[in-house]
Enzyme design. Structure first.
Site: not given
Ligand code: QAP
Ligand code: CO
Length: 170
Positions: A137, A141
């Site tokens: 992921h 980016h």
């Molecule tokens: C990437 O994602 C990721 O919508 C990191 O309201 C995704 O830290 C890694 C977040 C899936 C592994 C699995 C998102 C926090 C954080 C939101 C995140 C929110 C508050 C996302």
């Molecule tokens: Co992201």
């Protein structure tokens, strides 16, 4: 210092990160600010592109078996290259740059990468499961991609429709 996290559809999220060439104090300070920002926003991963710096660097800090997000487990990954990708895993992803949206994404279940740490030391890392997902992921980016580009066509249509609806009420 807490940095501003860019959100969809900010064009800067679609830039391609440049290779890091200077492993200096400025880079270290920036990585510290990224960590502070990620924690403040309740994230488990953050890429430099998301805070407006188009370089090939990201951080990942998952919670451990005791549900604790321990800074000792923090990974700072610079100029990563994939050595292996195999298997398949579907995980419901979210992103600080796409707030309040979560959807299933299919990625490789096992990966191996080569990367540099903040001091310019070369490392390799094998990962599976959630860590492998998080690394893929975040690596997206630095190539200017968001996870919403990897959901199905119909889900993307629905996302766009809901996003437009939400934008109107702002
Ligand atoms: C990437 O994602 C990721 O919508 C990191 O309201 C995704 O830290 C890694 C977040 C899936 C592994 C699995 C998102 C926090 C954080 C939101 C995140 C929110 C508050 C996302
Ligand atoms: Co992201």
């Amino acid at each position: 210092m807490i940095l501003e996290v860019l959100t969809y559809p900010d064009k800067r999220l679609y830039d391609i990160g440049l290779e890091v060439t200077k492993f200096d104090d400025e880079l270290g300070k920036f990585l510290d600010d990224m960590y502070e920002t990620m924690i403040a926003k309740n994230g488990i991963g953050l890429a430099a592109l998301q805070v407006g710096k188009p370089i090939r660097a990201f951080i990942v800090n998952l919670v451990n078996e005791n549900e604790v997000q321990d800074k000792n487990d923090l990974l700072e990954i610079i100029n990563p290259k994939f050595l292996k990708k195999d298997g398949e895993i579907v995980y419901q992803e979210g992103c600080l740059s796409v707030p309040d949206y979560y959807e299933d994404v299919r990625r490789a279940e096992h990966i191996e990468i080569e990367y540099f740490d903040r001091y310019g030391n070369k490392k390799t890392l094998e990962a599976k499961g959630l860590l492998a997902v998080a690394i893929q992921h975040e690596n997206d980016h630095i190539d200017g991609h968001l996870f919403i580009e990897r959901i199905g066509f119909n889900k993307r249509k629905k996302f766009d429709k809901e996003y437009k609806k939400k934008a109107k009420t702002k």
